[in-house]
Design a protein around this motif. Sequence first.
Motif, PDB file in Angstrom:
ATOM      1  N   VAL A 141       0.820  -1.215   0.000  1.00 29.12           N
ATOM      2  CA  VAL A 141       0.000   0.000   0.000  1.00 29.12           C
ATOM      3  C   VAL A 141       0.852   1.264   0.000  1.00 29.12           C
ATOM      4  CG1 VAL A 141      -1.767   1.323   1.239  1.00 29.12           C
ATOM      5  CG2 VAL A 141      -1.898  -1.180   1.174  1.00 29.12           C
ATOM      6  N   LEU A 142       1.671   1.428   1.042  1.00 33.78           N
ATOM      7  CA  LEU A 142       2.407   2.683   1.207  1.00 33.78           C
ATOM      8  C   LEU A 142       3.397   2.940   0.078  1.00 33.78           C
ATOM      9  CD1 LEU A 142       3.108   2.718   5.058  1.00 33.78           C
ATOM     10  CD2 LEU A 142       1.438   4.055   3.789  1.00 33.78           C
ATOM     11  N   LEU A 143       4.292   2.002  -0.165  1.00 32.62           N
ATOM     12  CA  LEU A 143       5.339   2.225  -1.170  1.00 32.62           C
ATOM     13  C   LEU A 143       4.776   2.408  -2.583  1.00 32.62           C
ATOM     14  CD1 LEU A 143       8.221  -0.110   0.095  1.00 32.62           C
ATOM     15  CD2 LEU A 143       8.045   2.373   0.264  1.00 32.62           C
ATOM     16  N   PRO A 144       3.840   1.560  -3.039  1.00 34.04           N
ATOM     17  CA  PRO A 144       3.280   1.797  -4.376  1.00 34.04           C
ATOM     18  C   PRO A 144       2.554   3.132  -4.502  1.00 34.04           C
ATOM     19  CG  PRO A 144       2.827  -0.449  -3.661  1.00 34.04           C
ATOM     20  CD  PRO A 144       3.372   0.278  -2.468  1.00 34.04           C
ATOM     21  N   GLU A 145       1.811   3.526  -3.456  1.00 35.74           N
ATOM     22  CA  GLU A 145       1.053   4.771  -3.511  1.00 35.74           C
ATOM     23  C   GLU A 145       1.968   6.000  -3.467  1.00 35.74           C
ATOM     24  OE1 GLU A 145      -2.240   5.403  -3.818  1.00 35.74           O
ATOM     25  OE2 GLU A 145      -2.633   3.267  -4.156  1.00 35.74           O
ATOM     26  N   ALA A 146       3.103   5.871  -2.779  1.00 33.55           N
ATOM     27  CA  ALA A 146       4.006   7.018  -2.601  1.00 33.55           C
ATOM     28  C   ALA A 146       5.185   6.985  -3.575  1.00 33.55           C
ATOM     29  CB  ALA A 146       4.529   7.048  -1.164  1.00 33.55           C
ATOM     30  N   LYS A 147       5.139   6.084  -4.543  1.00 34.74           N
ATOM     31  CA  LYS A 147       6.288   5.872  -5.428  1.00 34.74           C
ATOM     32  C   LYS A 147       6.728   7.135  -6.163  1.00 34.74           C
ATOM     33  CE  LYS A 147       6.114   1.967  -7.513  1.00 34.74           C
ATOM     34  NZ  LYS A 147       5.735   0.921  -8.496  1.00 34.74           N
ATOM     35  N   SER A 148       5.774   7.885  -6.673  1.00 27.71           N
ATOM     36  CA  SER A 148       6.100   9.104  -7.414  1.00 27.71           C
ATOM     37  C   SER A 148       6.826  10.117  -6.524  1.00 27.71           C
ATOM     38  CB  SER A 148       4.821   9.725  -7.988  1.00 27.71           C
ATOM     39  OG  SER A 148       5.102  10.941  -8.651  1.00 27.71           O
ATOM     40  N   GLY A 149       6.317  10.332  -5.304  1.00 30.00           N
ATOM     41  CA  GLY A 149       6.947  11.266  -4.379  1.00 30.00           C
ATOM     42  C   GLY A 149       8.311  10.810  -3.932  1.00 30.00           C
ATOM     43  N   ILE A 150       8.481   9.495  -3.775  1.00 29.59           N
ATOM     44  CA  ILE A 150       9.781   8.952  -3.363  1.00 29.59           C
ATOM     45  C   ILE A 150      10.825   9.193  -4.453  1.00 29.59           C
ATOM     46  CG2 ILE A 150      11.017   6.789  -2.908  1.00 29.59           C
ATOM     47  CD1 ILE A 150       8.506   5.824  -1.415  1.00 29.59           C
TER      48      ILE A 150
END
Length: 221
Positions: A141-150
């Motif tokens: 959930v977290l990593l895929p959803e925040a991938k662009s920001g990361i």
Amino acid sequence: MSSSEFLQLLPDMLKAFYETLYMVGISLGVAIVLGIPIGILLFVSDRGLFSENRTLNVVVGFVANMIRSIPFLILLVLLLPFTHWILGTTIGPTAAAVPLSVAAIPFYARLVEASLREVNKGVIEAAVAMGAKPWLIIREVLLPEAKSGIISGLTITAISLIGFSAMAGTVGGGGIGDLAIRFGYYRYDNQVLFTTVILLIVLVQIIQHIGDWAARKVDKR
């Protein structure tokens, strides 16, 4: 600077450019390996999250903020004994990569944390309600959803490290900063200084372009 002098200096410029990429590459790799887990830890241990641990959050956050608050040139000097203990030397791009890595880890960790805070809380709550384990929520959930920001945070970190690496050149760290000091400043050659600035601008523009493209590519919105 005549064309013959420029050709004589060209090998040194290419070497300096490679050393800068080498230093930034090592420190960026360390930032990814350690900064992402620390950023995740800062996020999930915060108040109201599924792995809340205020003591851990405060301690890790304090250390991250403390390192980030120290100007890089001072951090570079403070870490000279540590660098010498690890590598046996404080000169060269490998030695400069040590303080660069130390500076990059908390910097990138905070950017990762900020990216995770942009994730829709409803998605996280739904995963928790379904009984998903913390590691599964982080991975699915977290990593895929925040991938662009990361990825955008990684771009910002890389560009900041280029500036830091130029400062490392003032104490024998090598790279473009070292070239600017030795051939530009000490020899009063403004053309060398301008050339190194142009090199840095081009490098930053390339990294920014690649980072923006990658962030757009993975953005689900």
